[in-house]
Design a protein around this motif. Structure first.
Motif, PDB file in Angstrom:
ATOM      1  N   THR A  40      44.315  34.538  51.937  1.00 41.75           N
ATOM      2  CA  THR A  40      42.949  34.949  52.046  1.00 41.75           C
ATOM      3  C   THR A  40      42.544  36.169  51.426  1.00 41.75           C
ATOM      4  O   THR A  40      41.342  36.265  50.997  1.00 41.75           O
ATOM      5  CB  THR A  40      42.486  34.861  53.593  1.00 41.75           C
ATOM      6  OG1 THR A  40      43.235  35.531  54.432  1.00 41.75           O
ATOM      7  CG2 THR A  40      42.615  33.182  54.093  1.00 41.75           C
ATOM      8  N   ALA A  41      43.497  37.086  51.547  1.00 39.94           N
ATOM      9  CA  ALA A  41      43.028  38.267  50.796  1.00 39.94           C
ATOM     10  C   ALA A  41      43.028  38.306  49.467  1.00 39.94           C
ATOM     11  O   ALA A  41      41.941  38.860  48.868  1.00 39.94           O
ATOM     12  CB  ALA A  41      44.158  39.468  51.080  1.00 39.94           C
ATOM     13  N   ALA A  42      43.906  37.458  48.686  1.00 42.22           N
ATOM     14  CA  ALA A  42      43.665  37.210  47.319  1.00 42.22           C
ATOM     15  C   ALA A  42      42.365  36.333  46.876  1.00 42.22           C
ATOM     16  O   ALA A  42      41.860  36.774  45.924  1.00 42.22           O
ATOM     17  CB  ALA A  42      45.176  36.647  46.815  1.00 42.22           C
ATOM     18  N   VAL A  43      42.243  35.366  47.591  1.00 38.29           N
ATOM     19  CA  VAL A  43      40.835  34.587  47.699  1.00 38.29           C
ATOM     20  C   VAL A  43      39.828  35.180  47.438  1.00 38.29           C
ATOM     21  O   VAL A  43      38.815  35.286  46.617  1.00 38.29           O
ATOM     22  CB  VAL A  43      41.105  33.300  48.181  1.00 38.29           C
ATOM     23  CG1 VAL A  43      39.579  32.548  48.278  1.00 38.29           C
ATOM     24  CG2 VAL A  43      42.139  32.341  47.796  1.00 38.29           C
ATOM     25  N   GLN A  44      39.644  36.035  48.635  1.00 41.14           N
ATOM     26  CA  GLN A  44      38.326  36.759  48.759  1.00 41.14           C
ATOM     27  C   GLN A  44      38.409  37.809  47.673  1.00 41.14           C
ATOM     28  O   GLN A  44      36.977  38.106  47.288  1.00 41.14           O
ATOM     29  CB  GLN A  44      38.503  37.662  50.066  1.00 41.14           C
ATOM     30  CG  GLN A  44      37.281  38.537  50.548  1.00 41.14           C
ATOM     31  CD  GLN A  44      36.059  37.840  50.766  1.00 41.14           C
ATOM     32  OE1 GLN A  44      35.908  36.462  50.756  1.00 41.14           O
ATOM     33  NE2 GLN A  44      34.808  38.638  50.703  1.00 41.14           N
ATOM     34  N   ALA A  45      39.423  38.788  47.078  1.00 41.23           N
ATOM     35  CA  ALA A  45      39.148  39.594  46.168  1.00 41.23           C
ATOM     36  C   ALA A  45      38.570  38.941  44.867  1.00 41.23           C
ATOM     37  O   ALA A  45      37.772  39.414  44.264  1.00 41.23           O
ATOM     38  CB  ALA A  45      40.631  40.169  45.835  1.00 41.23           C
ATOM     39  N   ALA A  46      39.021  37.599  44.878  1.00 41.08           N
ATOM     40  CA  ALA A  46      38.776  36.966  43.463  1.00 41.08           C
ATOM     41  C   ALA A  46      37.276  36.548  43.791  1.00 41.08           C
ATOM     42  O   ALA A  46      36.228  36.602  42.596  1.00 41.08           O
ATOM     43  CB  ALA A  46      39.356  35.510  43.299  1.00 41.08           C
ATOM     44  N   ARG A  47      36.972  36.052  44.838  1.00 42.82           N
ATOM     45  CA  ARG A  47      35.346  35.729  45.257  1.00 42.82           C
ATOM     46  C   ARG A  47      34.177  36.915  44.984  1.00 42.82           C
ATOM     47  O   ARG A  47      33.438  36.755  44.708  1.00 42.82           O
ATOM     48  CB  ARG A  47      35.293  35.087  46.648  1.00 42.82           C
ATOM     49  CG  ARG A  47      35.832  33.561  46.667  1.00 42.82           C
ATOM     50  CD  ARG A  47      35.582  33.217  48.032  1.00 42.82           C
ATOM     51  NE  ARG A  47      35.523  31.658  48.002  1.00 42.82           N
ATOM     52  CZ  ARG A  47      35.520  31.004  49.081  1.00 42.82           C
ATOM     53  NH1 ARG A  47      35.093  31.406  50.119  1.00 42.82           N
ATOM     54  NH2 ARG A  47      36.061  29.687  49.252  1.00 42.82           N
ATOM     55  N   MET A  48      35.096  38.117  44.967  1.00 44.00           N
ATOM     56  CA  MET A  48      34.071  39.415  44.681  1.00 44.00           C
ATOM     57  C   MET A  48      34.402  39.744  43.425  1.00 44.00           C
ATOM     58  O   MET A  48      33.849  40.846  43.146  1.00 44.00           O
ATOM     59  CB  MET A  48      34.663  40.292  45.834  1.00 44.00           C
ATOM     60  CG  MET A  48      34.230  40.071  47.467  1.00 44.00           C
ATOM     61  SD  MET A  48      34.467  41.394  48.548  1.00 44.00           S
ATOM     62  CE  MET A  48      33.432  42.493  48.061  1.00 44.00           C
ATOM     63  N   GLY A  49      34.840  38.997  42.564  1.00 42.72           N
ATOM     64  CA  GLY A  49      34.795  39.411  41.269  1.00 42.72           C
ATOM     65  C   GLY A  49      35.996  40.155  40.696  1.00 42.72           C
ATOM     66  O   GLY A  49      35.816  40.576  39.654  1.00 42.72           O
ATOM     67  N   LYS A  50      36.895  40.233  41.455  1.00 44.65           N
ATOM     68  CA  LYS A  50      38.181  41.041  41.223  1.00 44.65           C
ATOM     69  C   LYS A  50      39.233  40.372  40.782  1.00 44.65           C
ATOM     70  O   LYS A  50      39.510  39.398  40.972  1.00 44.65           O
ATOM     71  CB  LYS A  50      38.506  41.994  42.321  1.00 44.65           C
ATOM     72  CG  LYS A  50      37.212  42.763  42.950  1.00 44.65           C
ATOM     73  CD  LYS A  50      36.891  43.904  42.011  1.00 44.65           C
ATOM     74  CE  LYS A  50      35.851  44.935  42.491  1.00 44.65           C
ATOM     75  NZ  LYS A  50      34.525  44.455  42.350  1.00 44.65           N
ATOM     76  N   ARG A  51      39.950  41.165  39.872  1.00 46.06           N
ATOM     77  CA  ARG A  51      41.261  40.305  39.414  1.00 46.06           C
ATOM     78  C   ARG A  51      42.336  40.757  40.354  1.00 46.06           C
ATOM     79  O   ARG A  51      42.690  41.899  40.694  1.00 46.06           O
ATOM     80  CB  ARG A  51      41.790  41.084  37.866  1.00 46.06           C
ATOM     81  CG  ARG A  51      42.900  40.428  37.392  1.00 46.06           C
ATOM     82  CD  ARG A  51      43.072  40.650  36.156  1.00 46.06           C
ATOM     83  NE  ARG A  51      44.192  40.151  35.486  1.00 46.06           N
ATOM     84  CZ  ARG A  51      45.215  40.750  34.942  1.00 46.06           C
ATOM     85  NH1 ARG A  51      45.582  42.114  35.171  1.00 46.06           N
ATOM     86  NH2 ARG A  51      46.420  40.013  34.579  1.00 46.06           N
ATOM     87  N   ALA A  52      42.933  39.484  40.871  1.00 48.43           N
ATOM     88  CA  ALA A  52      43.723  39.721  42.137  1.00 48.43           C
ATOM     89  C   ALA A  52      45.097  38.913  41.677  1.00 48.43           C
ATOM     90  O   ALA A  52      45.227  37.884  40.963  1.00 48.43           O
ATOM     91  CB  ALA A  52      43.199  38.972  43.202  1.00 48.43           C
ATOM     92  N   VAL A  53      46.283  39.328  42.358  1.00 50.74           N
ATOM     93  CA  VAL A  53      47.543  38.675  42.020  1.00 50.74           C
ATOM     94  C   VAL A  53      48.057  39.053  43.388  1.00 50.74           C
ATOM     95  O   VAL A  53      48.064  39.650  44.500  1.00 50.74           O
ATOM     96  CB  VAL A  53      48.584  39.729  41.075  1.00 50.74           C
ATOM     97  CG1 VAL A  53      48.724  41.266  41.710  1.00 50.74           C
ATOM     98  CG2 VAL A  53      49.829  39.099  40.996  1.00 50.74           C
ATOM     99  N   LEU A  54      48.780  37.568  43.790  1.00 54.35           N
ATOM    100  CA  LEU A  54      49.627  37.571  44.959  1.00 54.35           C
ATOM    101  C   LEU A  54      50.993  37.572  44.667  1.00 54.35           C
ATOM    102  O   LEU A  54      51.518  36.417  43.813  1.00 54.35           O
ATOM    103  CB  LEU A  54      49.358  36.207  45.839  1.00 54.35           C
ATOM    104  CG  LEU A  54      49.718  35.855  47.080  1.00 54.35           C
ATOM    105  CD1 LEU A  54      49.345  36.896  48.132  1.00 54.35           C
ATOM    106  CD2 LEU A  54      49.542  34.600  47.400  1.00 54.35           C
ATOM    107  N   ILE A  55      51.741  38.225  45.219  1.00 51.96           N
ATOM    108  CA  ILE A  55      53.307  38.484  45.074  1.00 51.96           C
ATOM    109  C   ILE A  55      54.017  38.178  46.196  1.00 51.96           C
ATOM    110  O   ILE A  55      54.005  38.452  47.274  1.00 51.96           O
ATOM    111  CB  ILE A  55      53.636  39.821  44.469  1.00 51.96           C
ATOM    112  CG1 ILE A  55      52.900  40.200  43.515  1.00 51.96           C
ATOM    113  CG2 ILE A  55      55.329  39.789  44.136  1.00 51.96           C
ATOM    114  CD1 ILE A  55      52.710  41.672  43.208  1.00 51.96           C
ATOM    115  N   GLU A  56      54.910  36.877  46.144  1.00 53.21           N
ATOM    116  CA  GLU A  56      55.751  36.492  47.450  1.00 53.21           C
ATOM    117  C   GLU A  56      57.050  36.579  47.108  1.00 53.21           C
ATOM    118  O   GLU A  56      57.408  36.144  46.141  1.00 53.21           O
ATOM    119  CB  GLU A  56      55.290  35.066  47.419  1.00 53.21           C
ATOM    120  CG  GLU A  56      55.916  34.172  48.280  1.00 53.21           C
ATOM    121  CD  GLU A  56      56.325  34.633  49.952  1.00 53.21           C
ATOM    122  OE1 GLU A  56      57.336  34.483  50.287  1.00 53.21           O
ATOM    123  OE2 GLU A  56      55.471  35.406  50.533  1.00 53.21           O
TER     124      GLU A  56
END
Length: 541
Positions: A40-56
Motif C-alpha cells: 500500500t505504501a508503494a501504490v500510494q506513492a505511485a498514485r501521488m505521481g511519484k516514482r516508486a520501487v518495492l524491494i522484497e
C-alpha cells in the motif's frame, strides 16, 4: 608493496565501487519490505505521481496477508479505510464471481467476520490475496524486485541525517529521496541508526500494567491440567523435557528481551482431491512432543489448534491452548539475526510445526477423536505450490519496534492518552502470545499471553511512524512503528499495517513536494490528503 599486490588492491576497490553503483535512476520513494503495508505504501506513492520501487527480501508480496492469515483480525471494520479497505473490497469482488468457487458453491460459505450488506470481504485464500496485491502494484507501474535482502551491516548510505541509498546483498543499490521500512523485522531502520527496542519493557518505563513479565495474567493458552515437565516423571534430577526453561520466569512487570512466539498460519483443506498428506519432517523427534502426549494423558481431548473456515473449503489454522503451533521460546534471536541465521530459525519453526502435525496425525498416544479430526485435513495443493503447500511466511508477530518522539502505549489503547495528528486507527485487543515455558510447583506453565480488550478504536499518531529528527530525516516506519510491547499487540494487525503504509507514503510524497524532512511535514495538509483518500482518522461509535 609489489606491483601485483597493488593491482589486486585497485581491482578490489573497483569491484567494491561497482557493487554499490546505483541500480537505475533514483526513485522518489523506496519501500523496503513487500508486506501488505509495503504494497500500500508503494501504490500510494505511485498514485501521488511519484516514482516508486518495492524491494522484497523474499519471493512474494503480502507478508502474512498472502502467507496464510486469511482470517483477518479486525477489531472494528468501520475504522479500516483507504487502500486497506480497497483491498478487502477487491477480495469481495473476486468471490462475487461464481468461477472463484472451485471447491464449494458460493452460497454454502458462511463467515462470522462477514456482516450482511458489507461490500468488503475479510476471509480469503492466500493465493487470492497475493494475486490482488500484485495486480495493484502492476496497475500503478511500481517497480518490484524480489530476493533482495538488505546488506547488513553496511547497507545504508546516509549523509547529514538522510538516507541516500540502500544496498542489497548482491550489490544492487537503490537511491531515493524518501524511504519506507515496511518489514516485520525493522532491518532498514536499524541500519539507518534509528533507535529501537526488542522484547518487553518494564511496566514502570511507561506507567503501564500489562507489559513486562506477566505470570499473573497468564490465563489464556495455558495448560488446563497438571503436566509433569521432567524427562523422568517426578524426578527433577532427570532434567527437563525440550523447550522448557530451567530458570524462574522473572518478576511480574519486569523488563526482559523475550519475544512473543511465532508460528505458521497453515491453510488446510478437507477436499481430498486438493489435499497433500501431512509431511514427516527430516529429523522428526517425538521427544519434542512428549509434553503434549502427557497433556493428552492428563485429560486434553481436543485438537490443539484454532480452525477458522476460509472460502473453497479451506482453513486458517492458528495457535490454541497450552501446547500448540506456537514454537515458544525459540525466536529470541530472530529480530537481530543475519539473513542466514533467520533461515535457520525459519527452518527450525517449520520442523517443529510439521513435526507437531505428524505427531497429531500418527502417534498412538493422541486420542482417537483428535487424530481422526487432524487426518480429515491436509495441506492444499493449490496454495504455496513452490513449498509443497507450506506457508512461505512465518508469523513474525513482533521483532524490533522503533523508539521515536511518540511511543504508543497501553494508555493510548485504553483512552487515557490521545495521540495527536492521527494517521489511522487501531481497534484490536491488546494481544500478546506466550514468550516462555517454565516449571512452577512441579508442573509445566506458559508465560506471556495477555489478552485485554473492551476499548473503542483509538488513533495512531503520526510521530509514531517517523524517527526522531536527529536520527533520520527521510525514513518512515509503518510496521515496526514506535509502540510498547503491549500496545503493539493491539496495533499489529494486517489491515492496520496497510492503513499505516498508505499514510507513510502520503507523508513521504508531501515531504518531497515541500522539500522538508518527514518530521516537518505539514500536519494539516497530511490530514486533508488522508481524508480525501478515504482514511479513517476518528470514530464516534
Amino acid at each position: 608493496m609489489g606491483r601485483l599486490a597493488w593491482l589486486r588492491v585497485v581491482i578490489g576497490l573497483c569491484l567494491a565501487m561497482c557493487a554499490r553503483i546505483a541500480f537505475g535512476d533514483p526513485y522518489d520513494v523506496v519501500v523496503y519490505g513487500g508486506t501488505a503495508g509495503g504494497v500500500t505504501a508503494a501504490v500510494q506513492a505511485a498514485r501521488m505521481g511519484k516514482r516508486a520501487v518495492l524491494i522484497e527480501p523474499g519471493r512474494h508480496v503480502g507478508g502474512l496477508t498472502s502467507g496464510g492469515l486469511g482470517a483477518t483480525d479486525i477489531g472494528n471494520k468501520q475504522v479500516i479505510g483507504g487502500l486497506s479497505r480497497e483491498f478487502y473490497e477487491r477480495v469481495a469482488q473476486h468471490y462475487g464471481d461464481d468461477n472463484a468457487w472451485r471447491w464449494q458453491k458460493r452460497d454454502t460459505y458462511r463467515s462470522a467476520r462477514q456482516a450482511s450488506g458489507d461490500n468488503a470481504m475479510w476471509t480469503f485464500e492466500p493465493h487470492v490475496a497475493e494475486a490482488i496485491l500484485r495486480r495493484m502494484l502492476e496497475e500503478h507501474g511500481v517497480d518490484v524486485y524480489f530476493e533482495q535482502p538488505l546488506l547488513r551491516p553496511g547497507g545504508v548510505d546516509k549523509v547529514d541525517g538522510r538516507i541516500q541509498s540502500i544496498t542489497m546483498e548482491d550489490g544492487k543499490s537503490f537511491a531515493g529521496r524518501m524511504f519506507v521500512d515496511a518489514t516485520y523485522e525493522g532491518d532498514l531502520l536499524a541500519e539507518a541508526g534509528v533507535s529501537f527496542h526488542i522484547g518487553r519493557e518494564a511496566n514502570a518505563t511507561y506507567g503501564e500494567t500489562l507489559n513486562g513479565v506477566q505470570v499473573a495474567q497468564a490465563k489464556y493458552h495455558q495448560f488446563n491440567h497438571a503436566v509433569d515437565p521432567y524427562m523422568t516423571p517426578g524426578d527433577p534430577a532427570s532434567g527437563l523435557l525440550p523447550n522448557i526453561e530451567g530458570e524462574p520466569p522473572g518478576e511480574d512487570g519486569a523488563e526482559d528481551r523475550r519475544v512473543q512466539a511465532y508460528n505458521f498460519r497453515m491453510c488446510l483443506t478437507d477436499v481430498k482431491e486438493n489435499q497433500i498428506s501431512w509431511p514427516k519432517p527430516e529429523g522428526y523427534d517425538p521427544l519434542q512432543y512428549e509434553l503434549l502426549a502427557r497433556y493428552f494423558a492428563a485429560g486434553l481431548d481436543i485438537v490443539p489448534w484454532h480452525n477458522t473456515g476460509m472460502p473453497n473449503r479451506k482453513t486458517d489454522i492458528n495457535n490454541n491452548g497450552g501446547f500448540s503451533t506456537d514454537y515458544i521460546g525459540k525466536n529470541y534471536d530472530y529480530p537481530e539475526a543475519s539473513h542466514a541465521e533467520r533461515k535457520q530459525i525459519f527452518a527450525a519453526h517449520v520442523q517443529y510445526q510439521q513435526g507437531l502435525m505428524w505427531f497429531l496425525a500418527h502417534d498412538e498416544r493422541v486420542p482417537a477423536n483428535v487424530q481422526k479430526e487432524v487426518n480429515r485435513w491436509g495441506l492444499c495443493r493449490d496454495e504455496f505450490e513452490e513449498t509443497g503447500g507450506w506457508p512461505h511466511q512465518m508469523y513474525v508477530r513482533e521483532a524490533r519496534r522503533m523508539v521515536s518522539d511518540l511511543v504508543m502505549s497501553q494508555h493510548h489503547c485504553q483512552g487515557r492518552a490521545l495521540a495527536e495528528d492521527p494517521i489511522g486507527m487501531a481497534a484490536y485487543t491488546m494481544d500478546s502470545h506466550n514468550t516462555q515455558r517454565y516449571v512452577r510447583d512441579g508442573v509445566a506453565k506458559n508465560e506471556g499471553d495477555v489478552q485485554v480488550g473492551r476499548f473503542p478504536p483509538y488513533p495512531i499518531g503520526y510521530l509514531s511512524i517517523v524517527p526522531r529528527e536527529g536520527e533520520c530525516k527521510n525514513l518512515l516506519v509503518p510496521v515496526c512503528l514506535s509502540a510498547t510491547h503491549i500496545a503493539y499487540g493491539s496495533i499489529r494487525m494486517e489491515p492496520v499495517f496497510m492503513v499505516l503504509g498508505q499514510s507513510a507514503a502520503t507523508a513521504a510524497c508531501i515531504a518531497i513536494d515541500a522539500d522538508v524532512s518527514v518530521q516537518q511535514v505539514d500536519r494539516g495538509r497530511l490530514r486533508a490528503r488522508l481524508q480525501a483518500d478515504g482514511q479513517v482518522l476518528s470514530h464516534s461509535g
